[in-house]
Design an enzyme around this catalytic site. Structure first.
Site, PDB file in Angstrom:
ATOM      1  N   ARG A   1       0.823  -1.227   0.000  1.00  0.00           N
ATOM      2  CA  ARG A   1       0.000   0.000   0.000  1.00  0.00           C
ATOM      3  C   ARG A   1       0.852   1.270   0.000  1.00  0.00           C
ATOM      4  NH1 ARG A   1      -5.456   0.074   1.624  1.00  0.00           N
ATOM      5  NH2 ARG A   1      -6.422  -1.926   1.172  1.00  0.00           N
TER       6      ARG A   1
ATOM      7  N   ARG B   1      -2.591   6.909   1.449  1.00  0.00           N
ATOM      8  CA  ARG B   1      -3.030   8.146   2.110  1.00  0.00           C
ATOM      9  C   ARG B   1      -2.007   8.820   3.028  1.00  0.00           C
ATOM     10  NH1 ARG B   1      -8.555   5.656   4.124  1.00  0.00           N
ATOM     11  NH2 ARG B   1      -7.151   3.879   4.119  1.00  0.00           N
TER      12      ARG B   1
ATOM     13  N   ARG C   1      -6.585  12.641  -4.413  1.00  0.00           N
ATOM     14  CA  ARG C   1      -7.777  12.053  -3.793  1.00  0.00           C
ATOM     15  C   ARG C   1      -8.886  13.095  -3.580  1.00  0.00           C
ATOM     16  NH1 ARG C   1      -9.471  10.573   1.598  1.00  0.00           N
ATOM     17  NH2 ARG C   1     -10.190   8.402   1.698  1.00  0.00           N
TER      18      ARG C   1
ATOM     19  N   ASP D   1      -7.029  -1.675  -7.388  1.00  0.00           N
ATOM     20  CA  ASP D   1      -7.624  -2.319  -6.214  1.00  0.00           C
ATOM     21  C   ASP D   1      -8.020  -3.744  -6.563  1.00  0.00           C
ATOM     22  OD1 ASP D   1      -8.492  -1.325  -3.379  1.00  0.00           O
ATOM     23  OD2 ASP D   1      -9.991  -2.767  -4.021  1.00  0.00           O
TER      24      ASP D   1
ATOM     25  N   TYR E   1     -15.624 -10.046   0.565  1.00  0.00           N
ATOM     26  CA  TYR E   1     -16.350  -8.783   0.355  1.00  0.00           C
ATOM     27  C   TYR E   1     -17.645  -8.998  -0.429  1.00  0.00           C
ATOM     28  CZ  TYR E   1     -12.270  -6.340   2.103  1.00  0.00           C
ATOM     29  OH  TYR E   1     -11.265  -5.887   2.903  1.00  0.00           O
TER      30      TYR E   1
HETATM   31  O1  CP3 Z   1       0.087  -1.342  -2.548  1.00  0.00           O
HETATM   32  C1  CP3 Z   1      -0.220  -0.354  -3.245  1.00  0.00           C
HETATM   33  O2  CP3 Z   1       0.249   0.788  -3.044  1.00  0.00           O
HETATM   34  C2  CP3 Z   1      -1.162  -0.549  -4.415  1.00  0.00           C
HETATM   35  C3  CP3 Z   1      -2.467  -0.136  -4.136  1.00  0.00           C
HETATM   36  C4  CP3 Z   1      -3.493  -1.041  -3.493  1.00  0.00           C
HETATM   37  C5  CP3 Z   1      -4.755  -0.524  -3.117  1.00  0.00           C
HETATM   38  N1  CP3 Z   1      -5.519  -1.569  -2.730  1.00  0.00           N
HETATM   39  C6  CP3 Z   1      -5.158   0.888  -3.169  1.00  0.00           C
HETATM   40  C7  CP3 Z   1      -6.165   1.360  -2.204  1.00  0.00           C
HETATM   41  C8  CP3 Z   1      -3.497  -2.410  -3.235  1.00  0.00           C
HETATM   42  C9  CP3 Z   1      -2.389  -3.441  -3.389  1.00  0.00           C
HETATM   43  C10 CP3 Z   1      -4.801  -2.730  -2.756  1.00  0.00           C
HETATM   44  C11 CP3 Z   1      -5.225  -4.097  -2.441  1.00  0.00           C
HETATM   45  C12 CP3 Z   1      -6.405  -4.300  -1.609  1.00  0.00           C
HETATM   46  N2  CP3 Z   1      -7.614  -3.667  -1.683  1.00  0.00           N
HETATM   47  C13 CP3 Z   1      -6.508  -5.304  -0.619  1.00  0.00           C
HETATM   48  C14 CP3 Z   1      -5.424  -6.298  -0.295  1.00  0.00           C
HETATM   49  C15 CP3 Z   1      -4.337  -5.693   0.486  1.00  0.00           C
HETATM   50  C16 CP3 Z   1      -4.704  -5.320   1.900  1.00  0.00           C
HETATM   51  O3  CP3 Z   1      -4.417  -4.183   2.276  1.00  0.00           O
HETATM   52  O4  CP3 Z   1      -5.230  -6.180   2.623  1.00  0.00           O
HETATM   53  C17 CP3 Z   1      -7.790  -5.216  -0.061  1.00  0.00           C
HETATM   54  C18 CP3 Z   1      -8.349  -6.087   1.033  1.00  0.00           C
HETATM   55  C19 CP3 Z   1      -8.484  -4.186  -0.756  1.00  0.00           C
HETATM   56  C20 CP3 Z   1      -9.881  -3.735  -0.558  1.00  0.00           C
HETATM   57  C21 CP3 Z   1      -9.904  -2.333  -0.095  1.00  0.00           C
HETATM   58  N3  CP3 Z   1      -9.627  -1.246  -0.880  1.00  0.00           N
HETATM   59  C22 CP3 Z   1     -10.208  -1.865   1.209  1.00  0.00           C
HETATM   60  C23 CP3 Z   1     -10.530  -2.744   2.379  1.00  0.00           C
HETATM   61  C24 CP3 Z   1     -10.130  -0.468   1.159  1.00  0.00           C
HETATM   62  C25 CP3 Z   1     -10.479   0.511   2.219  1.00  0.00           C
HETATM   63  C26 CP3 Z   1      -9.412   0.553   3.214  1.00  0.00           C
HETATM   64  C27 CP3 Z   1      -9.372   1.836   3.961  1.00  0.00           C
HETATM   65  O5  CP3 Z   1      -8.390   1.926   4.688  1.00  0.00           O
HETATM   66  O6  CP3 Z   1     -10.235   2.706   3.803  1.00  0.00           O
HETATM   67  C28 CP3 Z   1      -9.715  -0.110  -0.140  1.00  0.00           C
HETATM   68  C29 CP3 Z   1      -9.443   1.266  -0.616  1.00  0.00           C
HETATM   69  C30 CP3 Z   1      -8.066   1.548  -1.048  1.00  0.00           C
HETATM   70  N4  CP3 Z   1      -7.380   0.784  -1.937  1.00  0.00           N
HETATM   71  C31 CP3 Z   1      -7.277   2.675  -0.685  1.00  0.00           C
HETATM   72  C32 CP3 Z   1      -6.084   2.574  -1.425  1.00  0.00           C
HETATM   73  C33 CP3 Z   1      -4.939   3.541  -1.454  1.00  0.00           C
HETATM   74  C34 CP3 Z   1      -7.660   3.772   0.314  1.00  0.00           C
HETATM   75  C35 CP3 Z   1      -8.892   4.494  -0.068  1.00  0.00           C
HETATM   76  C36 CP3 Z   1      -8.725   5.792  -0.776  1.00  0.00           C
HETATM   77  O7  CP3 Z   1      -7.666   6.106  -1.329  1.00  0.00           O
HETATM   78  O8  CP3 Z   1      -9.718   6.522  -0.857  1.00  0.00           O
END
Ligand code: CP3
Length: 350
Positions: free
Chosen positions: A34, A38, A47, A83, A160
């Site tokens: 990640r 943020r 964002r 994502d 999910y």
């Molecule tokens: O690693 C990286 O920098 C690449 C980006 C990446 C994102 N999501 C961007 C993101 C990766 C590898 C993911 C994978 C992902 N997405 C997973 C597996 C990895 C993990 O962390 O467990 C999962 C379970 C998801 C599903 C998901 N997407 C969730 C649960 C959320 C919300 C989390 C939160 O903290 O709010 C997201 C949103 C998300 N995906 C964000 C980012 C940067 C944050 C939301 C935003 O930018 O508005």
């Protein structure tokens, strides 16, 4: 283990690929799960202007967000901003990203009828924006560092899809698996088939390695993990093993490490609930490991971060090792602490 069928591409910095190949390195490579996120002010600026899936679907934005952390911190690998949920979206499962909730599905998949409505899409058509983002990112990276592509594990996507949103227990997903196993397996297979086609196309578009995120694998007991998660991961790993090195990160799945180390993966990510020594022991000292700093440890003062990173490298060993966190970076981590984490690895010497 590096796939015999693949020639390693050249990069100005190829530490990450060398570690995947098990080659000896002067210091281990470092990146953060990640890392495009943020905690970065430049990410927050984008964002503010564009909603989450617009950022994922617009190649210029996804590519820019991908290179942001590299520009600032010079990690040894980039990971494409996207994502795991773009895959179910393409399968006719309409996910939203809701403020304060995260992933949200207004009508979760809960019956055989719901499963029948899920399609296996033509990935080139429905996920073309991801492949365009990869091509653009490769241009922007200018052969500095390799690019990682990723997908969620079928089980984590199922979590999910059936629950309808994040959960501490995913009990609705588990109830679905335990009461309607046939429907659950049909859906898991559809996700698996789509994921294989999707990752294959990612490799063709230019990613150098693939990481599978099984963030919720640890929700399952070992036998259930084998039945509802690992069985499908193996299909994905085996389908792609000759096309790219595959890395598996399954949070909470220490019990599966031995089996994973006997599969065709090139590396295994580990979380922070086990010591490097235990992780090495469970994987028979034979495979590249990635991890495993507790993400909240980046809240420690920079001096302490450096000490624990050096100890972590000593404990894992500098070879067959990729420095990373044990899960994604938290949004409240100060930039100077991230800098200390990266610097600690770059300053490392035996
Ligand atoms: O690693 C990286 O920098 C690449 C980006 C990446 C994102 N999501 C961007 C993101 C990766 C590898 C993911 C994978 C992902 N997405 C997973 C597996 C990895 C993990 O962390 O467990 C999962 C379970 C998801 C599903 C998901 N997407 C969730 C649960 C959320 C919300 C989390 C939160 O903290 O709010 C997201 C949103 C998300 N995906 C964000 C980012 C940067 C944050 C939301 C935003 O930018 O508005």
């Amino acid at each position: 283990m590096w796939p015999e069928t693949i020639k390693m591409k050249k990069y100005k910095n190829d530490l990450y690929l060398k570690a995947l190949a098990g080659e000896s390195v002067k210091r281990p490579p470092v990146w953060m799960m990640r890392q495009a996120g943020r905690y970065l002010p430049e990410f927050m600026a984008i964002r503010e202007k564009y909603d989450f899936f617009t950022r994922c679907r617009t190649p210029e934005l996804a590519a820019e967000i991908t290179v942001q952390p590299i520009r600032r911190f010079h990690m040894d690998a980039a990971i494409l901003f996207s994502d795991i949920l773009v895959v179910p979206q393409a399968m006719n499962i309409p996910f939203e990203m809701k403020a304060g909730i995260g992933p949200f599905l207004p009508q979760p998949v809960r019956s055989k009828k719901d499963v029948d409505k899920v399609i296996i899409p033509d990935v080139k058509e429905s996920l073309g924006y991801v492949f365009d983002a990869i091509k653009l990112t490769k241009e922007m990276l200018n052969d500095e560092v390799p690019l990682i592509g990723f997908a969620g594990s079928p089980w984590t996507i199922l979590c999910y899809t059936v629950q309808g949103q994040g959960s501490k227990t995913f009990e609705k997903t588990k109830e679905f698996c335990f009461t309607r196993p046939e429907a659950a397996h049909t859906l898991l297979q559809k996700i698996t088939d789509t994921t294989i086609a999707y990752l294959r196309e990612k490799v063709k578009s230019g990613v150098d390695a693939l990481q599978l995120f099984d963030s919720w694998g640890g929700m399952l007991a070992p036998d259930d993990y084998r039945e509802f998660s690992w069985k499908y991961l193996v299909q994905i790993i085996d389908a792609l093993k000759d096309e790219a090195p595959v890395v598996i990160f399954a949070k909470g799945c220490w019990y599966a490490l031995e089996e994973m180390s006997d599969s065709n993966v090139s590396a295994i990510g580990v979380d922070w609930t086990l010591t490097p020594q235990t992780a090495r022991k469970f994987t028979g000292n034979k495979i590249t490991l990635q991890g495993n700093l507790d993400p909240s440890r980046l809240l420690s003062p920079p001096k302490v971060i450096k000490e624990i990173v050096h100890k972590m490298i000593d404990d894992f060993g500098k070879d067959q090792y990729i420095v990373n966190l044990g899960h994604g970076i938290l949004p409240n981590i100060p930039l100077k602490n991230v800098q200390a984490f990266i610097d600690a690895v770059k300053e490392y010497h035996e």
